[in-house]
Design a protein around this motif. Structure first.
Motif, PDB file in Angstrom:
ATOM      1  N   LEU A 613      43.585  33.057  35.175  1.00  0.00           N
ATOM      2  CA  LEU A 613      43.639  31.413  35.511  1.00  0.00           C
ATOM      3  C   LEU A 613      42.211  31.308  35.231  1.00  0.00           C
ATOM      4  CD1 LEU A 613      43.871  29.685  38.176  1.00  0.00           C
ATOM      5  CD2 LEU A 613      43.319  31.587  39.962  1.00  0.00           C
ATOM      6  N   VAL A 614      41.503  30.596  34.702  1.00  0.00           N
ATOM      7  CA  VAL A 614      40.362  29.742  34.231  1.00  0.00           C
ATOM      8  C   VAL A 614      39.961  28.536  35.083  1.00  0.00           C
ATOM      9  CG1 VAL A 614      38.579  30.205  32.356  1.00  0.00           C
ATOM     10  CG2 VAL A 614      40.670  31.333  32.051  1.00  0.00           C
ATOM     11  N   SER A 615      39.012  29.027  36.462  1.00  0.00           N
ATOM     12  CA  SER A 615      38.354  27.340  36.731  1.00  0.00           C
ATOM     13  C   SER A 615      36.828  27.814  36.913  1.00  0.00           C
ATOM     14  CB  SER A 615      39.178  27.148  38.627  1.00  0.00           C
ATOM     15  OG  SER A 615      39.030  26.878  38.566  1.00  0.00           O
ATOM     16  N   VAL A 638      36.252  31.302  36.305  1.00  0.00           N
ATOM     17  CA  VAL A 638      34.800  31.588  36.937  1.00  0.00           C
ATOM     18  C   VAL A 638      35.237  32.077  37.949  1.00  0.00           C
ATOM     19  CG1 VAL A 638      32.696  31.655  35.782  1.00  0.00           C
ATOM     20  CG2 VAL A 638      34.698  31.283  34.172  1.00  0.00           C
ATOM     21  N   VAL A 639      35.709  32.012  38.689  1.00  0.00           N
ATOM     22  CA  VAL A 639      35.847  31.744  40.599  1.00  0.00           C
ATOM     23  C   VAL A 639      35.136  32.041  41.111  1.00  0.00           C
ATOM     24  CG1 VAL A 639      36.310  34.215  40.750  1.00  0.00           C
ATOM     25  CG2 VAL A 639      37.406  32.268  41.962  1.00  0.00           C
ATOM     26  N   LYS A 640      34.417  31.043  41.727  1.00  0.00           N
ATOM     27  CA  LYS A 640      33.125  31.363  42.774  1.00  0.00           C
ATOM     28  C   LYS A 640      33.308  31.667  44.052  1.00  0.00           C
ATOM     29  CE  LYS A 640      31.635  27.047  41.113  1.00  0.00           C
ATOM     30  NZ  LYS A 640      31.784  24.801  41.660  1.00  0.00           N
ATOM     31  N   LYS A 641      32.168  32.519  44.825  1.00  0.00           N
ATOM     32  CA  LYS A 641      32.435  32.938  45.550  1.00  0.00           C
ATOM     33  C   LYS A 641      33.228  33.762  46.860  1.00  0.00           C
ATOM     34  CE  LYS A 641      31.730  30.109  49.192  1.00  0.00           C
ATOM     35  NZ  LYS A 641      31.367  28.812  49.637  1.00  0.00           N
ATOM     36  N   LEU A 642      33.862  34.706  45.483  1.00  0.00           N
ATOM     37  CA  LEU A 642      34.880  35.343  45.544  1.00  0.00           C
ATOM     38  C   LEU A 642      34.810  36.381  46.631  1.00  0.00           C
ATOM     39  CD1 LEU A 642      38.205  35.874  45.091  1.00  0.00           C
ATOM     40  CD2 LEU A 642      37.111  37.590  43.465  1.00  0.00           C
ATOM     41  N   SER A 659      35.684  37.239  35.805  1.00  0.00           N
ATOM     42  CA  SER A 659      33.771  36.306  36.286  1.00  0.00           C
ATOM     43  C   SER A 659      33.821  35.782  37.437  1.00  0.00           C
ATOM     44  CB  SER A 659      34.145  35.914  34.986  1.00  0.00           C
ATOM     45  OG  SER A 659      33.349  34.903  34.982  1.00  0.00           O
ATOM     46  N   ILE A 660      32.770  36.479  38.240  1.00  0.00           N
ATOM     47  CA  ILE A 660      32.622  35.649  39.620  1.00  0.00           C
ATOM     48  C   ILE A 660      31.154  34.571  39.692  1.00  0.00           C
ATOM     49  CG2 ILE A 660      32.625  35.577  42.072  1.00  0.00           C
ATOM     50  CD1 ILE A 660      34.113  38.579  41.001  1.00  0.00           C
ATOM     51  N   THR A 661      30.303  33.628  40.221  1.00  0.00           N
ATOM     52  CA  THR A 661      30.210  33.172  39.940  1.00  0.00           C
ATOM     53  C   THR A 661      29.399  32.849  42.111  1.00  0.00           C
ATOM     54  OG1 THR A 661      30.135  31.636  38.610  1.00  0.00           O
ATOM     55  CG2 THR A 661      28.493  31.443  40.154  1.00  0.00           C
ATOM     56  N   GLU A 683      38.768  45.595  33.198  1.00  0.00           N
ATOM     57  CA  GLU A 683      38.068  46.304  31.917  1.00  0.00           C
ATOM     58  C   GLU A 683      36.858  45.419  31.751  1.00  0.00           C
ATOM     59  OE1 GLU A 683      40.140  46.461  28.436  1.00  0.00           O
ATOM     60  OE2 GLU A 683      41.891  47.977  29.125  1.00  0.00           O
ATOM     61  N   LYS A 684      36.918  44.089  32.254  1.00  0.00           N
ATOM     62  CA  LYS A 684      35.919  43.149  31.621  1.00  0.00           C
ATOM     63  C   LYS A 684      35.269  42.786  32.591  1.00  0.00           C
ATOM     64  CE  LYS A 684      37.572  42.272  27.613  1.00  0.00           C
ATOM     65  NZ  LYS A 684      38.201  41.224  26.192  1.00  0.00           N
ATOM     66  N   LEU A 685      34.266  42.384  33.354  1.00  0.00           N
ATOM     67  CA  LEU A 685      32.921  42.074  34.853  1.00  0.00           C
ATOM     68  C   LEU A 685      32.188  41.556  34.048  1.00  0.00           C
ATOM     69  CD1 LEU A 685      33.571  42.044  37.808  1.00  0.00           C
ATOM     70  CD2 LEU A 685      31.818  43.951  37.979  1.00  0.00           C
ATOM     71  N   THR A 686      32.078  40.120  34.594  1.00  0.00           N
ATOM     72  CA  THR A 686      30.983  39.390  35.106  1.00  0.00           C
ATOM     73  C   THR A 686      30.487  38.522  36.363  1.00  0.00           C
ATOM     74  OG1 THR A 686      31.564  38.518  32.444  1.00  0.00           O
ATOM     75  CG2 THR A 686      29.674  36.912  33.725  1.00  0.00           C
ATOM     76  N   LEU A 687      29.088  39.181  36.597  1.00  0.00           N
ATOM     77  CA  LEU A 687      28.601  38.498  38.244  1.00  0.00           C
ATOM     78  C   LEU A 687      27.503  37.797  38.004  1.00  0.00           C
ATOM     79  CD1 LEU A 687      29.603  42.096  40.265  1.00  0.00           C
ATOM     80  CD2 LEU A 687      30.980  40.183  39.922  1.00  0.00           C
TER      81      LEU A 687
END
Length: 839
Positions: A613-615, A638-642, A659-661, A683-687
């Motif tokens: 799921l990529v949004s 790249v989910v927002k405000k999780l 991945s979260i923005t 394994e892979k995290l983007t904040l």
């Protein structure tokens, strides 16, 4: 394509037989079960007897296609609308197809019963240096001087005996038509090489061969080059060859080697593999794995494409041997050479055709308008280039033809390609536990195999050496598009700029994949006819919304679009959807970091098969206590405000990439990032934080030990907080962007504990860092260091700059102090593989 259709049909029948949502009668279930048994049997036949299957392949393909069409039409019409009629008609068709499949299976068994040994494989052998060079790469030597010198040195230099544990093999690799045989022949006939080796033999293997013929021809060639009496008449052919090659220094060229199996057979006759008289063997092959395994102890030479200057030079030489090109033809000639896409064989083919035409400007201009068509339709070009395809194992063929559907110079991201292959059913059945992960690993291996066979060219690699993206050569793609039509493969994919309404008229009832680059939104109206569609990628269209008909595509597994729209609750009707991608296209990039309150529908939690799921636009909805865990979800980006509540972490418990923005200047709430530690598979995290900071909320994440890649942007953490990252034992990649950490000093000095133990790739980008202090216990494994936008930093700590594994440092030219420091490091380092890249 028969294997691909059988593979897909096996998955479809498995899905029906093993899931309760398909209410079929016992009689019908027995029929489908029987069909599956026959399909699996035929598929196994492909795997066990890849050569013998050729006579049945077209019939198998057509029957399997028809069976899958019937079943999937029934699934769409009758499961979605149970009251629909014509069930008997549908499965009457299936019964007819079953009879054909059973008939084929019987013929298959008869073929197997008759097999009493391997098929004969005739060989061609050339021994005389004056023998005409094989047609495979029969063109003038242009741009090969430096490569000839390298290979001559490798052939003639003395090698320390302790370094050679077996035969010294030199390999030449590259795609078909790139000039491997020409290079090998030039070296073979080089004056110094001729003097160096008293015995020389050139063996050109055809696609099929018998070892008896190979050894007989080899002996005939050798006996012409040695004194009579060296071998006795009563000896066997193989023993005679071994004796000659044991006592004579030789150069053997094995041209067009396709497999290690062939090498193992032919090398049995090459005498003592451990002799130390500087004998050499040189091979040419399109398969990098074969070359690497044989030439590991000696030399592996990879050939690339020509440049445009060399292409034009070669074209002139072939059309006007010994003469100058007329001035009025130069401009058009350069355009023709450019159209050959730097492939030597294509230039030779174009030159041969031009040489037979009138040498006038109008004639050349007419040819230039369709140069690629002329080349691809040439019989010699097809014969040579299609060998790479025909030598592919059956499972790889549909994967490669799928790649050929993309347009010119399209750089294919491997992560996307794998998802597409899996959606199409080109990878193994998902019958086993953790099937999706295993399928993904197999798909990655397929990519490696296609690259190793030089059918795909790598354009980018990851830090760990894995392939990030690749392209298919334009002429190879053009050629294989024709092959796709011949094999009835175009019915599975529309990958073009065409209006979808035109595609619908041709393939609507059978099309499985649509990847559209058409800018016109109205072209999407034809989607309602694609009932069997599995892949729909509309990212590069200008659509502002998706037609309602999209959400009726029951078989859809992959959906990607580029419009920032509110996804309707009807998304849950796509019961088979595995991949959902909502990403910005050229028109919608302005929405990428929009903070509008647009949520994915609550029904997203009702899609248990969802895996990726990529949004870029939408927020993940609050489950409201009614959700089930998405146990197959591997990617959430790249989910927002999780808000990382414990409940949310349980719902995405198996996610591997997240991945979260966040937006720091407006939304001031607790995002509970300490619960990230509950994601035991991550394994892979983007904040990412944009527009402000969250530090006043003490919103510090707690990272799971499983992390291998971490990207932080905009957080403005104090450098002291780096301690929480330094102890992550599995971390291999760390990217710090847009003031992820803030402050002038980063000091890594404390007790004797190894920190960043496995870190290989470190990026610091846009930072106010001035002083960086490291002791010897830090960064022992770093290979790549990237410093960009670090204008205040003027020195790299010696502990990292002189690290044992460091290979590359990337810095900006504008930072003169840092540049000087890096240049000094390069001067004092002794490792030859160290590089400095200037940004």
């Amino acid at each position: 394509m028969a294997y691909a259709v059988l593979h897909s049909l096996a998955q479809t029948t498995y899905q029906i037989l093993n899931h309760d949502e398909y209410p079929i009668s016992g009689k019908l279930k027995d029929q489908i079960r029987r069909l599956r048994q026959e399909v699996v049997s035929l598929r196994n036949f492909f795997e066990l007897f890849p050569y013998e299957v050729n006579s049945l392949e077209t019939r198998i393909r057509d029957a399997a296609n028809e069976a899958e069409d019937v079943i999937e039409h029934w699934m769409h019409e009758h499961i979605r609308s149970p009251a629909a009629t014509d069930i008997e008609y549908d499965f009457g068709e299936l019964k007819m197809v079953m009879e054909e499949i059973i008939s084929i299976a019987k013929e298959m068994q008869e073929i197997v019963m008759k097999l009493d040994g391997p098929r004969p494989r005739p060989a061609m052998l050339q021994s005389s240096p004056t023998t005409t060079t094989p047609d495979v790469d029969s063109f003038t030597v242009v741009g090969l001087k430096e490569q000839v010198v390298k290979l001559r040195v490798q052939l003639c230099k003395r090698s320390p005996s302790h370094r050679l544990s077996s035969r010294p093999v030199i390999s030449i690799t590259g795609m078909g038509g790139v000039g491997k045989t020409t290079l090998a022949r030039t070296v073979y006939e080089d004056e110094e090489v001729v003097k160096r080796f008293p015995v020389r033999v050139w063996i050109a293997l055809s696609q099929n061969y018998t070892m008896e013929n190979v050894f007989e021809e080899l002996l005939l060639s050798l006996e012409k080059q040695v004194k009579k009496g060296l071998v006795k008449d009563g000896s066997t052919t193989k023993s005679k060859i071994r004796k000659i090659l044991t006592f004579k220094k030789y150069l053997i060229v094995v041209d067009d080697l396709w497999s290690e199996e062939t090498w193992n057979e032919i090398s049995e006759g090459f005498g003592d593999p451990y002799k130390r008289d500087e004998s050499r063997i040189m091979i040419t092959t399109r398969n990098e794995e074969v070359a690497s395994s044989l030439s590991a102890a000696m030399y592996h030479h990879k050939m690339g494409l020509m440049d445009e200057t060399e292409s034009w030079s070669l074209l002139k030489q072939k059309v006007f041997p010994g003469k100058e090109c007329p001035p009025e033809l130069v401009k058009t000639g350069k355009d023709i050479a450019k159209g050959c896409k730097r492939l030597p064989l294509a230039v030779v083919v174009a030159a041969r055709i031009l040489a037979q035409r009138n040498q006038t400007q109008s004639s050349w201009e007419e040819f230039a308008q369709n140069v690629r068509t002329h080349i691809v339709e040439d019989t010699q070009f097809q014969k040579i280039m299609l060998l790479s395809y025909t030598h592919l194992p059956h499972p790889l063929r549909p994967c490669f033809l799928y790649m050929c559907g993309f347009h010119d110079d399209y750089e294919i991201r491997i992560s996307k390609l794998i998802k597409l292959w899996m959606a199409e059913g080109f990878v193994k059945d998902q019958e086993e536990a953790e099937g999706f992960v295993k399928d993904q690993e197999e798909a990655e291996e397929y990519v490696i195999q296609l690259v190793s066979r030089n059918l795909a060219l790598v354009t980018a690699i990851k830090f760990d050496g894995k392939i990030k993206s690749c392209v298919v050569h334009d002429l190879v793609r053009d050629l294989c598009k024709g092959k796709a039509i011949d094999e009835n493969f175009e019915r599975r994919i529309s990958n073009s700029h065409l209006d979808l309404r035109e595609v619908a008229r041709a393939y609507a009832s059978t099309l499985r994949s649509v990847i559209s680059f058409h800018p016109n939104e109205s072209s999407l109206r034809g989607l309602r006819k694609f009932k069997l569609l599995r892949v729909l990628d509309l990212v590069d269209t200008d659509a502002y919304s998706l037609p309602a008909s999209v959400f009726e595509l029951f078989h859809l597994r992959y959906l990607a679009f580029g419009c920032p729209m509110e996804v309707p609750s009807a998304i849950s009707r796509l019961e088979n959807l595995r991949t959902l991608i909502i990403c910005p296209n050229k028109r919608s990039r302005q929405y990428k970091y929009s903070r509008d309150e647009i949520y994915l529908p609550l029904e997203i939690w009702m899609m248990p098969l969802l895996t990726h799921l990529v949004s870029f636009f939408d927020l993940l909805p609050d489950p409201e206590g009614a959700a089930s865990p998405l146990k197959k979800l591997l990617t959430l980006s790249v989910v927002k405000k999780l808000i990382c509540t414990e409940e949310m972490m349980k719902l995405i418990c198996n996610v591997e990439k997240l991945s979260i923005t966040y937006f720091g200047d407006i939304y001031q709430q607790d995002y509970m990032l300490h619960n990230l530690v509950l994601l035991s598979q991550l394994e892979k995290l983007t904040l990412v934080v944009t527009k402000g900071s969250l530090l006043q909320l003490k919103a510090k994440p707690v990272f799971p030990e499983t992390l291998k890649k971490l990207t932080l942007s905009g957080w403005r953490f104090p450098w002291e907080d780096m301690k929480a990252i330094a102890t992550l034992h599995n971390l291999q990649v760390l990217k710090l962007r847009d003031h992820a950490f803030q402050g002038s000093n980063w000091i890594n000095a404390s007790d004797e504990v190894v920190l960043f133990a496995k870190l290989q790739y470190l990026v610091i980008e846009d930072s106010d860092l001035e002083k960086w202090i490291i002791d010897k216990w830090r960064f022992p494994s770093v290979k790549n260091l990237v410093l960009k936008g670090c204008g205040k930093l003027n020195e790299i700590p010696k502990a990292i700059g002189y690290g044992p594994e460091l290979e590359i440092i990337e810095v900006e030219r504008a930072n003169e102090s840092l540049l000087k420091c890096v240049q000094e490091i390069r001067k004092t380092r002794t490792r030859s593989r160290y590089n400095l890249l200037l940004l």
